[in-house]
Scaffold this active site. Structure first.
Site, PDB file in Angstrom:
ATOM      1  CD  GLU A  35      29.138  31.403  28.483  1.00 32.06           C
ATOM      2  OE1 GLU A  35      30.098  31.807  29.160  1.00 32.06           O
ATOM      3  OE2 GLU A  35      28.582  32.093  27.619  1.00 32.06           O
ATOM      4  CB  CYS A  89      30.544  38.061  25.319  1.00 29.42           C
ATOM      5  SG  CYS A  89      30.976  38.260  23.593  1.00 29.42           S
ATOM      6  CE1 TYR A  90      25.084  44.439  23.374  1.00 26.05           C
ATOM      7  CE2 TYR A  90      23.881  43.521  25.254  1.00 26.05           C
ATOM      8  CZ  TYR A  90      24.046  44.506  24.291  1.00 26.05           C
ATOM      9  OH  TYR A  90      23.174  45.564  24.254  1.00 26.05           O
ATOM     10  CG  ASP A 134      10.780  14.325  32.137  1.00 31.28           C
ATOM     11  OD1 ASP A 134      11.868  13.998  32.643  1.00 31.28           O
ATOM     12  OD2 ASP A 134      10.671  14.889  31.040  1.00 31.28           O
ATOM     13  CB  SER A 135       5.196  11.304  33.877  1.00 30.46           C
ATOM     14  OG  SER A 135       5.532  10.060  33.324  1.00 30.46           O
ATOM     15  CE  LYS A 181      14.844  13.538  30.232  1.00 30.65           C
ATOM     16  NZ  LYS A 181      13.402  13.551  29.972  1.00 30.65           N
ATOM     17  CG  HIS A 221      31.283  33.135  25.396  1.00 31.43           C
ATOM     18  ND1 HIS A 221      30.008  33.543  25.695  1.00 31.43           N
ATOM     19  CD2 HIS A 221      31.635  33.817  24.288  1.00 31.43           C
ATOM     20  CE1 HIS A 221      29.605  34.437  24.818  1.00 31.43           C
ATOM     21  NE2 HIS A 221      30.576  34.624  23.945  1.00 31.43           N
ATOM     22  N   GLY A 239      25.422  38.302  23.831  1.00 27.99           N
ATOM     23  CA  GLY A 239      24.293  38.526  22.936  1.00 27.99           C
ATOM     24  C   GLY A 239      24.808  39.003  21.596  1.00 27.99           C
ATOM     25  CB  SER A 249       4.292   8.372  29.830  1.00 29.16           C
ATOM     26  OG  SER A 249       5.563   8.845  30.262  1.00 29.16           O
ATOM     27  N   GLY A 250       5.398   6.276  32.271  1.00 25.77           N
ATOM     28  CA  GLY A 250       6.488   5.326  32.473  1.00 25.77           C
ATOM     29  C   GLY A 250       7.822   5.961  32.096  1.00 25.77           C
ATOM     30  N   GLY A 251       7.775   7.184  31.583  1.00 25.76           N
ATOM     31  CA  GLY A 251       9.009   7.904  31.267  1.00 25.76           C
ATOM     32  C   GLY A 251       9.567   8.540  32.533  1.00 25.76           C
TER      33      GLY A 251
END
Ligand code: XMP
Length: 511
Positions: A170, A80-81, A226-227, A367, A168, A53, A222-224
């Site tokens: 990550e 770190c922090y 996610d949906s 995602k 870090h 942070g 929507s055809g995407g």
């Protein structure tokens, strides 16, 4: 399922810690730094990580965790922090370093057991970004690794399973960083490697059944990706108690409405309520040129059409939405004061008066995890690889007023761009690719005729998350082919240009 919790002290990398732990097949959640110990106790994590942070532990308002966390006997890793919080909480001393250490450093490992086990070598490149450093380490802790500038770049109290690292792990610049986090999650905290998308699907289907029971669920698709994934998952869980609705606003890519209907019916075996609302949307958009006004109209009209569907085909009790984990984090954990550049409209923004309970089965996923789930649910590759497409569709791609002529030209020209990119092996390498038209015109000659036609703008960009984007350096021959095809095949287009603005300062869609 075993889990690790990351407390977010405001680092831009907090998100990544969570990702890396999940890559090590351990479930991980990000929570605000001040989450009460009682809440954490109820979640019963195997281990806790304090993120980095921007603050200094001695700042007046420095963020501190609930001190009872230290009494829970759980393994803790401070980064770190978070490392400095550990040092100061256990009686050590943190000091503002004379010089900030920023960037790469070489980490020499002094103790190869637990946290640093199974690393490729005794010296690894690590990524530092800090002003403060631990000057005196707390009693009971020993040094596990050092760098030229930090005598105690990693410390640990093995008996109490408390660890602090100044670098870090990550970020990709730290070699073996995921292994270090995996060591903390699995070896030190004893979390089982149970998190994979197959177990996610089984768990989620059981949860959905429990939550929804015999009630009816509506999903807007929507055809995407996610949906579609939400629909496929819900369908496995509750069968015909799920109804899916697809609203065609007349602003889709070429043949998209046919493709979506086919995908649902033939491939996924899910019945679709198909609503052709083209006239309603185009009627409302008539004469409107302002980008934000267009977005607003489309958002509102979606809500109206949707309400009609609910009234006619209902009753429904639930609305299934494709919210992903980054959206949840954004609204709950680190609320950034980011300025609104564009009001993003998605099918999810539905009116409260519908009084539907909301179910969001993907809300713990990133995602790429959704992509894996989709694949396991037999969503075809073609859809997984399809470029993202904005909710308001061609309305934000077409510059100025949306007319049926501009829609036709944009659809045809975009199809040519997509087809040519596919043929040349470029489609999968870029983030988005399309052609758009606006109101600018330029003179051309077709045969012996003078034609005053439209200018098609080709836009092809590379990006990792759509937050920034760079224009693609396509080969000149490919651009030439696309240009020739567009002027030859798309009536009304006489010129083709290539957009070479990156984001920022431009955006991906022109409106
Ligand atoms: P911009 O144009 O803001 O776009 O650089 C970033 C990414 O978001 C997509 N986009 C949208 N997606 N609703 C959406 O669902 C919207 O209103 C919207 N506007 C832009 C755009 O295609 C790009 O991938």
């Amino acid at each position: 399922m075993d889990k690790i919790i990351v407390l977010d002290f405001g680092s831009q990398y907090s998100h990544l810690i969570c990702r890396r732990i999940r890559e090590a097949n351990v479930y991980c959640e990000l929570l605000p730094y001040n989450t009460p110990a009682k809440v954490i106790q109820e979640l019963n994590p195997k281990g806790i990580i304090f993120s980095g942070g921007p603050a200094s532990v001695y700042d007046k308002n420095a963020p501190k965790p609930d001190s009872s966390i230290f009494e829970m006997g759980k393994p803790i890793l401070g980064i770190c922090y978070g490392h400095q919080v550990m040092v100061s909480s256990f009686g050590g001393q943190v000091k503002r370093a004379n010089s900030r250490e920023y960037g790469r450093a070489e980490l020499a490992i002094d103790d190869k057991s637990d946290l640093f086990s199974n690393l490729a070598s005794q010296k690894i490149k690590c990524w530092m970004s800090h002003g403060d450093a631990a000057e005196k380490i707390p009693r009971g802790f020993s040094v596990l690794a050092h760098t030229d500038n930090s005598a105690s770049a990693a410390i640990g109290n093995k008996e109490k399973r408390l660890y602090g690292i100044q670098f870090h792990p990550e970020v990709v610049h730290t070699e073996n960083g995921t292994q270090i986090l995996k060591n903390f999650a699995q070896r030190i905290s004893g979390a089982k490697a149970e998190w994979d998308m197959k177990s996610f699907i089984d768990m989620t289907i059981a949860d959905i059944r429990k939550q929804v029971g015999n009630e009816k669920v509506l999903a807007a698709v929507s055809g995407g990706i996610d949906s579609t994934t939400v629909a496929a998952l819900m369908h496995r869980a509750i069968g015909d108690n799920l109804r899916c609705v697809f609203i065609n606003h007349g602003l889709l890519r070429q043949d998209e409405e046919k493709d979506v209907v086919k995908l649902f019916k033939d491939h996924l075996g899910i019945e679709l309520i198909y609503v052709d609302a083209t006239e309603r949307f185009l009627g409302k958009l008539k004469g409107v040129a302002d980008p934000e006004a267009k977005r607003k109209i489309i958002g509102e009209e979606f809500a109206h059409v949707f309400t009609d569907v609910v009234t006619e085909k209902g009753p429904f009790h639930w609305l299934a939405q494709g919210t992903l984990y980054p959206d949840v984090i954004e609204s709950g954990v680190s609320k950034g004061p980011a300025a609104v550049i564009k009001t993003h409209h998605n099918v999810g923004g539905l009116p409260k008066w519908l009084k539907l309970k909301v179910i969001e089965p993907l809300s713990s996923l990133y995602k790429d995890e959704v992509r894996k789930v989709a694949k396991l649910l037999d969503v075809p590759d073609e859809l997984l690889k399809r470029h993202p497409f904005p909710g308001p569709g061609l309305a934000v791609r077409i510059i100025g007023e949306v007319t049926s002529e501009k829609i036709r030209m944009t659809k045809q020209a975009s199809k040519i761009v997509e087809d040519e990119l596919k043929a040349a092996g470029w489609y999968d390498k870029v983030w988005q690719a399309y052609a758009a038209v606006g109101d600018d015109r330029a003179v051309g000659v077709l045969g012996d005729e003078r034609v005053y036609g439209h200018i098609a703008i080709i836009r092809v960009v590379e990006s990792v998350d759509a937050m920034t984007a760079d224009w693609s350096r396509l080969p000149a021959e490919l651009l030439e082919k696309i240009s020739n095809r567009i002027t030859n095949e798309v009536d009304g287009v006489t010129w083709v240009t290539y957009a070479i603005s990156s984001k920022p300062p431009a955006t991906i869609e022109p409106q």
